[in-house]
Design a protein around this motif. Structure first.
Motif, PDB file in Angstrom:
ATOM      1  N   MET A   1       4.223 -85.616   3.706  1.00 32.34           N
ATOM      2  CA  MET A   1       3.403 -86.755   4.078  1.00 32.34           C
ATOM      3  C   MET A   1       2.725 -86.443   5.408  1.00 32.34           C
ATOM      4  O   MET A   1       3.343 -85.935   6.325  1.00 32.34           O
ATOM      5  CB  MET A   1       4.268 -88.010   4.191  1.00 32.34           C
ATOM      6  CG  MET A   1       3.464 -89.236   4.508  1.00 32.34           C
ATOM      7  SD  MET A   1       4.261 -90.805   4.104  1.00 32.34           S
ATOM      8  CE  MET A   1       5.476 -90.956   5.365  1.00 32.34           C
ATOM      9  N   THR A   2       1.463 -86.789   5.493  1.00 33.14           N
ATOM     10  CA  THR A   2       0.702 -86.573   6.719  1.00 33.14           C
ATOM     11  C   THR A   2       0.672 -87.860   7.530  1.00 33.14           C
ATOM     12  O   THR A   2       0.962 -88.939   7.004  1.00 33.14           O
ATOM     13  CB  THR A   2      -0.742 -86.149   6.378  1.00 33.14           C
ATOM     14  OG1 THR A   2      -1.397 -87.226   5.707  1.00 33.14           O
ATOM     15  CG2 THR A   2      -0.771 -84.908   5.497  1.00 33.14           C
ATOM     16  N   PRO A   3       0.322 -87.763   8.805  1.00 34.76           N
ATOM     17  CA  PRO A   3       0.182 -88.998   9.598  1.00 34.76           C
ATOM     18  C   PRO A   3      -0.858 -89.956   9.011  1.00 34.76           C
ATOM     19  O   PRO A   3      -0.686 -91.170   9.060  1.00 34.76           O
ATOM     20  CB  PRO A   3      -0.256 -88.492  10.967  1.00 34.76           C
ATOM     21  CG  PRO A   3       0.255 -87.095  11.041  1.00 34.76           C
ATOM     22  CD  PRO A   3       0.184 -86.567   9.634  1.00 34.76           C
ATOM     23  N   LYS A   4      -1.902 -89.387   8.427  1.00 33.97           N
ATOM     24  CA  LYS A   4      -2.945 -90.223   7.823  1.00 33.97           C
ATOM     25  C   LYS A   4      -2.392 -91.009   6.637  1.00 33.97           C
ATOM     26  O   LYS A   4      -2.628 -92.213   6.509  1.00 33.97           O
ATOM     27  CB  LYS A   4      -4.104 -89.332   7.387  1.00 33.97           C
ATOM     28  CG  LYS A   4      -5.294 -90.056   6.837  1.00 33.97           C
ATOM     29  CD  LYS A   4      -6.383 -89.048   6.515  1.00 33.97           C
ATOM     30  CE  LYS A   4      -7.497 -89.624   5.717  1.00 33.97           C
ATOM     31  NZ  LYS A   4      -8.478 -88.603   5.328  1.00 33.97           N
ATOM     32  N   GLY A   6       0.713 -91.707   6.116  1.00 33.77           N
ATOM     33  CA  GLY A   6       1.693 -92.647   6.662  1.00 33.77           C
ATOM     34  C   GLY A   6       1.037 -93.902   7.202  1.00 33.77           C
ATOM     35  O   GLY A   6       1.551 -95.012   7.040  1.00 33.77           O
ATOM     36  N   LEU A   7      -0.109 -93.718   7.846  1.00 38.48           N
ATOM     37  CA  LEU A   7      -0.857 -94.870   8.370  1.00 38.48           C
ATOM     38  C   LEU A   7      -1.356 -95.744   7.218  1.00 38.48           C
ATOM     39  O   LEU A   7      -1.256 -96.972   7.276  1.00 38.48           O
ATOM     40  CB  LEU A   7      -2.022 -94.400   9.232  1.00 38.48           C
ATOM     41  CG  LEU A   7      -2.918 -95.483   9.802  1.00 38.48           C
ATOM     42  CD1 LEU A   7      -2.138 -96.353  10.797  1.00 38.48           C
ATOM     43  CD2 LEU A   7      -4.125 -94.877  10.472  1.00 38.48           C
ATOM     44  N   PHE A   8      -1.877 -95.107   6.181  1.00 34.49           N
ATOM     45  CA  PHE A   8      -2.332 -95.874   5.015  1.00 34.49           C
ATOM     46  C   PHE A   8      -1.179 -96.634   4.372  1.00 34.49           C
ATOM     47  O   PHE A   8      -1.325 -97.787   3.967  1.00 34.49           O
ATOM     48  CB  PHE A   8      -2.985 -94.963   3.975  1.00 34.49           C
ATOM     49  CG  PHE A   8      -4.369 -94.500   4.316  1.00 34.49           C
ATOM     50  CD1 PHE A   8      -5.269 -95.336   4.942  1.00 34.49           C
ATOM     51  CD2 PHE A   8      -4.780 -93.220   4.000  1.00 34.49           C
ATOM     52  CE1 PHE A   8      -6.550 -94.922   5.258  1.00 34.49           C
ATOM     53  CE2 PHE A   8      -6.058 -92.784   4.294  1.00 34.49           C
ATOM     54  CZ  PHE A   8      -6.947 -93.631   4.927  1.00 34.49           C
ATOM     55  N   ALA A  60      -1.687 -87.966   0.250  1.00 32.92           N
ATOM     56  CA  ALA A  60      -0.431 -87.211   0.128  1.00 32.92           C
ATOM     57  C   ALA A  60      -0.541 -86.148  -0.964  1.00 32.92           C
ATOM     58  O   ALA A  60      -0.045 -85.034  -0.783  1.00 32.92           O
ATOM     59  CB  ALA A  60       0.721 -88.162  -0.138  1.00 32.92           C
ATOM     60  N   LYS A  61      -1.151 -86.510  -2.084  1.00 32.00           N
ATOM     61  CA  LYS A  61      -1.319 -85.533  -3.169  1.00 32.00           C
ATOM     62  C   LYS A  61      -2.246 -84.408  -2.762  1.00 32.00           C
ATOM     63  O   LYS A  61      -2.036 -83.259  -3.157  1.00 32.00           O
ATOM     64  CB  LYS A  61      -1.841 -86.233  -4.431  1.00 32.00           C
ATOM     65  CG  LYS A  61      -0.795 -87.053  -5.149  1.00 32.00           C
ATOM     66  CD  LYS A  61      -1.369 -87.775  -6.342  1.00 32.00           C
ATOM     67  CE  LYS A  61      -1.551 -86.822  -7.487  1.00 32.00           C
ATOM     68  NZ  LYS A  61      -1.973 -87.539  -8.724  1.00 32.00           N
TER      69      LYS A  61
END
Length: 66
Positions: A1-4, A6-8, A60-61
């Motif tokens: 998972m990226t920070p982006k 995670g924010l979404f 994420a994908k």
């Protein structure tokens, strides 16, 4: 998972909580913010929840193999 993503996902959770809270406020009979304002919040939060969740999954994908 990226920070982006995670924010979404966090935004999706917040808007889902707002939708559930709005439903409870509207069914109580006397919404604190008024019926119209609470209905607007509900109307906006439902599609935003789906959009934020979709964006989180898509991001994420896209980054799964990186």
């Amino acid at each position: 998972m990226t920070p982006k993503s995670g924010l979404f996902l966090a935004c999706s959770c917040i808007t889902a909580i707002a939708a559930v809270g709005s439903v409870f406020e509207l069914t109580s009979g006397q919404p604190d913010l008024g019926t119209q304002t609470t209905a607007i919040i509900l109307g906006l939060s439902i599609p935003l929840t789906g959009l934020f969740f979709f964006a989180a999954v898509k991001d994420a994908k896209a980054n799964i193999n990186k």
